[in-house]
Design a protein around this motif. Structure first.
Motif, PDB file in Angstrom:
ATOM      1  N   ARG A 269       0.901  -1.197   0.042  1.00 42.60           N
ATOM      2  CA  ARG A 269      -0.007   0.073   0.076  1.00 42.60           C
ATOM      3  C   ARG A 269       0.899   1.360  -0.132  1.00 42.60           C
ATOM      4  NH1 ARG A 269      -5.619   1.120   1.278  1.00 42.60           N
ATOM      5  NH2 ARG A 269      -5.555   3.383   0.579  1.00 42.60           N
ATOM      6  N   THR A 270       2.082   1.279   0.741  1.00 37.91           N
ATOM      7  CA  THR A 270       2.804   2.447   0.813  1.00 37.91           C
ATOM      8  C   THR A 270       3.418   2.790  -0.459  1.00 37.91           C
ATOM      9  OG1 THR A 270       3.471   1.862   2.878  1.00 37.91           O
ATOM     10  CG2 THR A 270       4.816   3.415   1.890  1.00 37.91           C
ATOM     11  N   SER A 271       3.928   1.820  -1.092  1.00 38.69           N
ATOM     12  CA  SER A 271       4.547   2.056  -2.666  1.00 38.69           C
ATOM     13  C   SER A 271       3.646   2.473  -3.557  1.00 38.69           C
ATOM     14  CB  SER A 271       5.193   0.540  -3.242  1.00 38.69           C
ATOM     15  OG  SER A 271       4.231  -0.523  -3.531  1.00 38.69           O
ATOM     16  N   ASP A 272       2.173   1.942  -3.353  1.00 38.96           N
ATOM     17  CA  ASP A 272       1.221   2.575  -4.525  1.00 38.96           C
ATOM     18  C   ASP A 272       0.868   3.873  -3.961  1.00 38.96           C
ATOM     19  OD1 ASP A 272       0.915   0.406  -5.888  1.00 38.96           O
ATOM     20  OD2 ASP A 272      -0.944  -0.283  -4.874  1.00 38.96           O
ATOM     21  N   TRP A 273       1.137   4.636  -2.733  1.00 44.65           N
ATOM     22  CA  TRP A 273       0.718   5.660  -2.125  1.00 44.65           C
ATOM     23  C   TRP A 273       1.906   6.824  -2.507  1.00 44.65           C
ATOM     24  CZ3 TRP A 273      -3.824   7.877  -1.702  1.00 44.65           C
ATOM     25  CH2 TRP A 273      -3.797   9.154  -0.956  1.00 44.65           C
ATOM     26  N   ILE A 274       2.927   6.484  -1.916  1.00 42.10           N
ATOM     27  CA  ILE A 274       3.965   7.469  -2.026  1.00 42.10           C
ATOM     28  C   ILE A 274       5.131   7.173  -3.039  1.00 42.10           C
ATOM     29  CG2 ILE A 274       3.749   7.992   0.411  1.00 42.10           C
ATOM     30  CD1 ILE A 274       6.329   6.551   0.965  1.00 42.10           C
ATOM     31  N   GLY A 275       5.037   5.992  -3.857  1.00 40.72           N
ATOM     32  CA  GLY A 275       6.019   5.519  -4.561  1.00 40.72           C
ATOM     33  C   GLY A 275       7.122   4.685  -4.329  1.00 40.72           C
ATOM     34  N   ARG A 276       7.508   3.861  -5.379  1.00 41.50           N
ATOM     35  CA  ARG A 276       8.489   3.083  -5.125  1.00 41.50           C
ATOM     36  C   ARG A 276       9.642   3.290  -4.620  1.00 41.50           C
ATOM     37  NH1 ARG A 276       3.522   0.717  -6.691  1.00 41.50           N
ATOM     38  NH2 ARG A 276       3.858  -0.557  -8.517  1.00 41.50           N
ATOM     39  N   ARG A 277      10.266   4.435  -4.736  1.00 37.89           N
ATOM     40  CA  ARG A 277      11.479   4.916  -4.592  1.00 37.89           C
ATOM     41  C   ARG A 277      11.419   5.478  -3.146  1.00 37.89           C
ATOM     42  NH1 ARG A 277      14.028  10.304  -6.985  1.00 37.89           N
ATOM     43  NH2 ARG A 277      12.047  11.040  -6.352  1.00 37.89           N
ATOM     44  N   TYR A 278      10.394   6.223  -2.508  1.00 43.41           N
ATOM     45  CA  TYR A 278      10.446   6.623  -1.222  1.00 43.41           C
ATOM     46  C   TYR A 278      10.234   5.473  -0.129  1.00 43.41           C
ATOM     47  CZ  TYR A 278      10.939  11.544  -2.741  1.00 43.41           C
ATOM     48  OH  TYR A 278      11.597  12.544  -3.156  1.00 43.41           O
ATOM     49  N   THR A 279       9.564   4.336  -0.715  1.00 50.52           N
ATOM     50  CA  THR A 279       9.276   3.409  -0.033  1.00 50.52           C
ATOM     51  C   THR A 279      10.655   2.571   0.370  1.00 50.52           C
ATOM     52  OG1 THR A 279       7.110   2.857  -0.896  1.00 50.52           O
ATOM     53  CG2 THR A 279       8.060   1.115   0.146  1.00 50.52           C
TER      54      THR A 279
END
Length: 530
Positions: A93-103
């Protein structure tokens, strides 16, 4: 041959074929930009490898220093894998929300805190808190690294690049083994704390370096940022034509009309991860159901065949085989780490040449033979009173053979395969489910190994792992189609039925449609090809 242009045939009026027409197509050069992105993302997997490798030696000293039982040793060694569940599930869910890089950055920050806590632990409870925090960080890293790498890689080298997370896991294991040997000379109460706390250093470096990476083009399209996605696809594709094709495919998968060329377009809310669970579990199409089963199955069998028992408890295995010196046991574990690292590097160059299925099936066959032979050797040693050097050498050789066969196929292909088969909107959270199964299985295996070999003998434990590996061979043979060379958006046509296995023309038809540009074989709601 000064002029190689086509000439017109005087009789037929058709262009004559020249030597140029018979030149073999040039293989595209390896995309350096995509390679750099894959390396940077995959280095996050060093964290898991380091933790596994360093804990195998650290628990020897932790047990003596903190005076803990074998049961607590099992829990301490394996509990991180269960804590990974929280990180891997949240990362989708985090990667869908803030992006792959910031995850990826989030994963490094969390692991840094965990490593510091473990390094300064004063008792068993404090150490378990550090394991919890570090486990969440490892879960984040394990899920996001293969997803990012698969999404940024061109189809021609996706297998090569997507295998990098497993490469760095093995590199981390080797570094952990070396750290064990290096710090083993320190006083008892300091050595294991340095071993565990040292993991904070790479997390700081990796968390900083990741910020120079571009964002995943597929995530950018999911946010409607077509202009940004196009720039990155131009850099990570083998040609401008491939970049345009990839962008069109991603737009179609994201539900954005192909005619839309604006830099920023509105996207439906589901692009942020909503309703994904319904499509995965409540109302999956036959294709999605098959994909989910394949991803969960390959992750389950990767761990249930006993790899973490061998890597995490290799000092105990070597002790059972007849090696009693602590220094010799630690040196033997370094040999295990070195073997794993060498063979995973070999695997990266084979994935895009001979395909996923042949490499995976060959790997599992070798694992079955190695595990069975290791079980025989350990049983012979266990039932004799005197030391038999040939049996000791056989056991050591079979441990190295097992990790070699694992690393050349089962290890890297699990991460490559599961990260490339999910549809775009389901990929992040679908992959997180595979990672969750991977970590739960690993946790169960690593937290029960000592009790298992005490209950059914150490030879019996490896016979059990050989049996599980045999079941996995049958599963892979019937359930996993070949994905080599396919675009990520084309995968769905392979799943939902068994035509790829029993109809020799099925895969050829998909390839022909791809080459002719006449469309792809798609699955309808009933799972049949259209």
């Amino acid at each position: 041959m000064a002029d190689r242009k086509a000439e017109t045939n005087a009789i037929s009026g058709q262009p004559q074929k020249t030597l140029a027409d018979f030149d073999p197509p040039k293989k595209p050069k390896r995309n350096i930009y995509a390679l750099a992105c894959a390396i940077l993302a995959s280095t996050t997997s060093v964290l898991l490898g380091y933790d596994i490798g360093v804990m195998s030696g650290a628990i020897i000293y932790i047990k003596d220093d903190l005076k803990i039982s074998d049961t607590k040793v099992e829990i301490l060694a394996g509990i991180l894998n269960l804590y990974c569940l929280i990180g891997s599930c949240a990362a989708g869910r985090t990667s869908d929300w803030i992006g792959r890089r910031y995850t990826i950055v989030v994963s490094q920050v969390i692991f840094f805190a965990g490593a510091i806590l473990m390094g300064f632990a004063t008792n068993y409870a404090f150490l378990m808190v550090g394991r919890f925090v570090a486990g969440v960080g490892v879960g984040y890293a394990l899920m996001i690294a293969p997803v990012y790498t698969a999404e940024v890689s061109p189809a021609s080298t996706r297998g090569f690049l997507s295998s990098f997370p497993e490469v760095f896991i093995n590199a981390g294991i080797l570094i952990g083994y070396v750290s064990n040997y290096g710090f083993s000379k320190l006083p008892l109460n300091l050595g294991w704390r340095f071993m565990l706390g040292l993991g904070a250093i790479p997390s700081v470096i990796l968390g900083t370096v990741v910020l120079v990476m571009p964002e995943s083009p597929r995530w950018l399209v999911m946010q409607g940022r077509l202009g940004d996605a196009k720039k990155i696809l131009d850099k990570t594709s083998d040609s401008k034509e491939e970049a345009q094709t990839r962008l069109a495919d991603i737009k179609q998968a994201a539900g954005i009309p192909e005619s839309c060329t604006d830099d920023v377009v509105p996207v439906p809310k589901r692009s942020h991860g909503e309703d994904v669970w319904k499509e995965l579990f409540l109302h999956p199409t036959p294709a999605v159901r098959h994909v989910l089963l394949a991803a969960v199955g390959i992750h389950f069998f990767q761990q249930s065949s006993g790899i973490d028992s061998v890597v995490l408890y290799s000092p105990r295995i070597f002790e059972k085989a007849g090696i009693t010196s602590s220094d010799q046991k630690l040196l033997a574990t370094i040999a295990v780490g070195f073997t794993k690292t060498v063979f995973i590097l070999v695997a990266t160059f084979l994935l895009d040449k001979i395909g996923r299925r042949p490499l995976l099936l060959s790997s599992v066959a070798g694992m079955i033979l190695s595990l069975a032979t290791l079980g025989i050797g350990l049983t012979i040693i266990d039932q004799t009173d005197h030391r038999m050097m040939w049996a000791v050498v056989l056991c050591i050789g079979m441990v190295l053979s097992y990790v070699a066969f694992f690393s050349i196929g089962m290890g890297p292909i699990t991460w490559v395969y599961s990260s490339e088969i999910f549809p775009l909107k389901l990929r992040a959270q679908g992959t997180s489910m595979g990672v969750a199964v991977n970590r739960v299985t690993s946790g169960v295996i690593s937290m029960t190994f000592i009790s298992l070999y005490k209950g059914i003998t150490i030879g019996g434990a490896f016979f059990l792992y050989a049996g599980i590996a045999t079941v996995s061979f049958v599963f892979f043979y019937f359930m996993l189609p070949e994905t080599q060379g396919r675009t990520l958006e084309d995968m769905e046509g392979l799943f939902g039925n068994f035509k790829w296995k029993f109809d020799s023309n099925y895969s050829k038809n998909i390839n022909k449609n791809q080459e002719d540009g006449k469309g792809q074989i798609q699955l309808g709601t009933n799972g049949q090809t259209n």
